[in-house]
Design a protein around this motif. Structure first.
Motif, PDB file in Angstrom:
ATOM      1  N   ALA A 287       0.833  -1.202   0.000  1.00 21.77           N
ATOM      2  CA  ALA A 287       0.000   0.000   0.000  1.00 21.77           C
ATOM      3  C   ALA A 287       0.869   1.254   0.000  1.00 21.77           C
TER       4      ALA A 287
ATOM      5  N   THR B   3       2.455   1.721  -3.444  1.00 20.67           N
ATOM      6  CA  THR B   3       1.495   2.198  -4.439  1.00 20.67           C
ATOM      7  C   THR B   3       1.173   3.673  -4.217  1.00 20.67           C
ATOM      8  N   GLN B   4       1.086   4.070  -2.972  1.00 24.54           N
ATOM      9  CA  GLN B   4       0.886   5.481  -2.652  1.00 24.54           C
ATOM     10  C   GLN B   4       2.049   6.308  -3.203  1.00 24.54           C
TER      11      GLN B   4
ATOM     12  N   ARG C 193       2.581   9.327  -6.563  1.00 26.81           N
ATOM     13  CA  ARG C 193       3.276  10.614  -6.439  1.00 26.81           C
ATOM     14  C   ARG C 193       4.470  10.736  -7.384  1.00 26.81           C
TER      15      ARG C 193
ATOM     16  N   ASP D  14      -3.860  10.230  -7.418  1.00 24.04           N
ATOM     17  CA  ASP D  14      -4.656  10.182  -6.190  1.00 24.04           C
ATOM     18  C   ASP D  14      -3.998   9.174  -5.250  1.00 24.04           C
ATOM     19  N   ALA D  15      -3.056   9.660  -4.453  1.00 25.36           N
ATOM     20  CA  ALA D  15      -2.238   8.777  -3.624  1.00 25.36           C
ATOM     21  C   ALA D  15      -3.062   8.001  -2.602  1.00 25.36           C
ATOM     22  N   GLU D  16      -4.037   8.653  -1.992  1.00 27.61           N
ATOM     23  CA  GLU D  16      -4.835   7.969  -0.972  1.00 27.61           C
ATOM     24  C   GLU D  16      -5.723   6.896  -1.587  1.00 27.61           C
ATOM     25  N   LYS D  17      -6.305   7.188  -2.746  1.00 25.00           N
ATOM     26  CA  LYS D  17      -7.130   6.179  -3.404  1.00 25.00           C
ATOM     27  C   LYS D  17      -6.265   5.013  -3.877  1.00 25.00           C
TER      28      LYS D  17
ATOM     29  N   ARG E 194      -3.541   3.953  -2.528  1.00 30.17           N
ATOM     30  CA  ARG E 194      -3.226   3.167  -1.331  1.00 30.17           C
ATOM     31  C   ARG E 194      -4.414   2.293  -0.930  1.00 30.17           C
TER      32      ARG E 194
END
Length: 216
Positions: free
Chosen positions: A91, A94-95, A99, A188-191, A193
Motif C-alpha cells: 500500500a 502504491t501510494q 506521487r 490520487d495517492a490515498e485512493k 493506497r
C-alpha cells in the motif's frame, strides 16, 4: 551469517536449482535437506551446495537443524503475519507510485495490463500480474520497500495457493489492477493506497481460506 562475494558467483547453479525446487513445490514445506544428499542429486561437490543453503537460509526459504536444513512449514498465523506486512508495504509503495510515477512508468504498467488481458496461458497471466506489481513498486522509487516485499514474497512462495489461478479470480485481479492503475494515473495517492490495500487484503483472505480448507 555473511556470504562471501565469491559465493554469489560460484554457487549460482546449485543455488538456483535448489531455490527453484523449493519455490516450484518439488521440495515442499517440511522437506529435510542435507548438503551431501543435494550434492549427489545435482552432481556437484558439497561446498557450493553449502554456500547455496546458507543463502537460502538468509532468504528464509530453509532453516538450519541439527541434521541439516528444513524447508519451513509455516503456520497459518505466520502466513497471516507475512501477508499483513505485505499489505502495509505494498500500500505504501502504491501510494508512492501515485506521487512519483513517470509517463514511462505509466506506459509500462498499461502495457503489462494489456498483455495480461490478452494472455491465454494461466502461467503467463500470473507472471504478468506479478510483473505489474514489480513495475508499480519500481515507480514508487523506494528500493527499501521493494527489497522488503521481495523477502516477504519469497517466504510466501512455497505456500502459494493454487486457487489464485482460478479463472474468475484472474479476472478479478485484472479488474483490481485496472482500478489501482487509474488511481496512480490520476495522482490520487490515498485512493491508490486504498485500492492496493483492498487488493492484497482479498489475496490474503483467499490464501488463509485455502489453508483452512486444507487443514493448514
Amino acid at each position: 551469517m555473511a556470504i562471501s562475494a565469491s559465493a554469489s558467483v560460484g554457487d549460482t547453479t546449485p543455488y538456483r536449482a535448489i531455490r527453484g525446487r523449493i519455490l516450484g513445490g518439488e521440495l515442499a514445506p517440511g522437506s529435510t535437506l542435507t548438503s551431501s544428499g543435494l550434492a549427489g542429486e545435482l552432481g556437484v561437490s558439497r561446498s557450493p551446495v553449502r554456500e547455496a543453503l546458507s543463502r537460502l537460509e538468509l532468504e528464509g526459504l530453509v532453516e538450519r537443524t541439527v541434521a541439516g536444513y528444513l524447508v519451513p512449514l509455516r503456520s497459518a498465523e505466520e502466513i497471516l503475519e507475512i501477508c499483513d506486512a505485505r499489505i502495509a508495504l505494498d500500500a505504501a509503495a502504491t501510494q508512492a507510485a501515485a506521487r512519483h510515477a513517470s509517463e514511462l512508468d505509466l506506459a509500462r504498467l498499461e502495457h503489462l495490463l494489456e498483455q495480461s488481458r490478452q494472455a491465454k496461458d494461466t502461467a503467463d497471466r500470473l507472471r504478468l500480474d506479478h510483473e505489474f506489481h514489480l513495475a508499480l513498486r519500481a515507480a514508487g522509487r523506494n528500493s527499501t520497500i521493494s527489497r522488503l516485499l521481495d523477502g516477504l514474497e519469497t517466504r510466501l512462495a512455497a505456500h502459494d495457493s493454487t486457487s489464485t489461478s482460478a479463472p474468475d479470480n484472474l479476472e478479478l485481479i485484472s479488474h483490481e489492477h485496472r482500478r489501482i492503475l487509474e488511481a496512480v494515473r490520476d495522482r490520487d495517492a490515498e485512493k491508490a493506497r486504498a485500492e492496493m490495500t483492498a487488493h492484497q487484503t482479498r489475496a490474503r483472505d483467499l490464501r488463509i481460506a485455502t489453508l483452512a480448507r486444507r487443514g493448514g
